[in-house]
Design an enzyme around this catalytic site. Structure first.
Site, PDB file in Angstrom:
ATOM      1  N   ASP A  23      23.395 -21.517 -11.370  1.00 21.14           N
ATOM      2  CA  ASP A  23      22.404 -20.563 -11.875  1.00 21.14           C
ATOM      3  C   ASP A  23      21.025 -20.891 -11.324  1.00 21.14           C
ATOM      4  O   ASP A  23      20.297 -20.006 -10.872  1.00 21.14           O
ATOM      5  CB  ASP A  23      22.320 -20.604 -13.411  1.00 21.14           C
ATOM      6  CG  ASP A  23      23.516 -19.941 -14.068  1.00 21.14           C
ATOM      7  OD1 ASP A  23      24.264 -19.230 -13.370  1.00 21.14           O
ATOM      8  OD2 ASP A  23      23.688 -20.146 -15.278  1.00 21.14           O
TER       9      ASP A  23
ATOM     10  N   GLU B  48      31.856 -12.252 -16.421  1.00 22.30           N
ATOM     11  CA  GLU B  48      30.411 -12.441 -16.469  1.00 22.30           C
ATOM     12  C   GLU B  48      29.721 -11.195 -15.912  1.00 22.30           C
ATOM     13  O   GLU B  48      30.116 -10.678 -14.875  1.00 22.30           O
ATOM     14  CB  GLU B  48      30.063 -13.663 -15.615  1.00 22.30           C
ATOM     15  CG  GLU B  48      28.663 -14.174 -15.809  1.00 22.30           C
ATOM     16  CD  GLU B  48      28.403 -15.369 -14.896  1.00 22.30           C
ATOM     17  OE1 GLU B  48      27.648 -15.202 -13.936  1.00 22.30           O
ATOM     18  OE2 GLU B  48      28.962 -16.441 -15.152  1.00 22.30           O
TER      19      GLU B  48
ATOM     20  N   HIS C  90      26.835 -15.369 -20.252  1.00 24.46           N
ATOM     21  CA  HIS C  90      27.700 -16.536 -20.372  1.00 24.46           C
ATOM     22  C   HIS C  90      28.681 -16.238 -21.485  1.00 24.46           C
ATOM     23  O   HIS C  90      28.343 -16.389 -22.664  1.00 24.46           O
ATOM     24  CB  HIS C  90      26.887 -17.789 -20.711  1.00 24.46           C
ATOM     25  CG  HIS C  90      26.215 -18.417 -19.536  1.00 24.46           C
ATOM     26  ND1 HIS C  90      25.433 -19.540 -19.625  1.00 24.46           N
ATOM     27  CD2 HIS C  90      26.235 -18.074 -18.218  1.00 24.46           C
ATOM     28  CE1 HIS C  90      24.988 -19.865 -18.409  1.00 24.46           C
ATOM     29  NE2 HIS C  90      25.448 -18.987 -17.550  1.00 24.46           N
TER      30      HIS C  90
ATOM     31  N   HIS D  16      22.212 -12.518 -16.575  1.00 22.52           N
ATOM     32  CA  HIS D  16      23.668 -12.603 -16.520  1.00 22.52           C
ATOM     33  C   HIS D  16      24.190 -13.135 -17.844  1.00 22.52           C
ATOM     34  O   HIS D  16      23.437 -13.674 -18.649  1.00 22.52           O
ATOM     35  CB  HIS D  16      24.152 -13.417 -15.312  1.00 22.52           C
ATOM     36  CG  HIS D  16      23.957 -14.896 -15.417  1.00 22.52           C
ATOM     37  ND1 HIS D  16      22.744 -15.500 -15.200  1.00 22.52           N
ATOM     38  CD2 HIS D  16      24.831 -15.893 -15.708  1.00 22.52           C
ATOM     39  CE1 HIS D  16      22.895 -16.816 -15.336  1.00 22.52           C
ATOM     40  NE2 HIS D  16      24.135 -17.079 -15.660  1.00 22.52           N
TER      41      HIS D  16
HETATM   42 ZN    ZN Z   1      25.187 -18.820 -15.617  1.00 28.43          ZN
END
Ligand code: ZN
Length: 141
Positions: free
Chosen positions: A85, A27, A74, A72
């Site tokens: 999150d 990630e 996924h 970010h």
């Molecule tokens: Zn996330």
């Protein structure tokens, strides 16, 4: 001068998507800063899980650093914020991007700190000055 966020610079979005691709299958996570109301600075966070991310945020919460949001990836492609999150969103600004494969201009979504979708425009702007300012300000961080 602090202004309302108008959108994200196209080049910044391209940079983020490339970084997401490079980080796969892990990630990618970063904080976002705005110049003149345009999201144009990316502060890349080390670490891959949300706990590490929260620890990193404290490190970056320095005077003169206004964080407008986060981004970010996924890697599983689900463009929705998870529970961790949402815990990460609230202290880090109002615009939170989640990107998924294939990491192009459309494979992302933006959320407010509560996890509701929000519109974020892509702006075609010249960033050269902002990049200089970023380097001056960050120095040897
Ligand atoms: Zn996330």
């Amino acid at each position: 001068m602090r202004r309302r966020v108008q959108g994200i610079a196209k080049d910044t979005l391209s940079f983020i998507m490339e970084a997401c691709r490079d980080t796969m299958p892990r990630e990618f996570a970063a904080l976002l800063r705005a110049e003149d109301g345009i999201i144009s600075d990316v502060l890349i966070l080390p670490g891959t899980d949300s706990n590490e991310r929260q620890a990193s945020v404290k490190l970056y919460m320095l005077p003169n650093m206004q964080i407008v949001g986060s981004v970010h990836s996924h890697p599983n492609g689900v463009l929705r914020p998870s529970g961790p999150d949402l815990a990460f969103f609230s202290p880090t600004g109002s615009y939170h991007l989640i990107a998924g494969p294939p990491f192009d201009e459309r494979s992302w979504a933006c959320f407010d700190p509560s996890g509701n979708p929000r519109v974020l425009e892509i702006l075609d702007v010249d960033l050269e000055d902002d990049i200089d300012g970023f380097l001056d300000e960050e120095g040897d961080f």
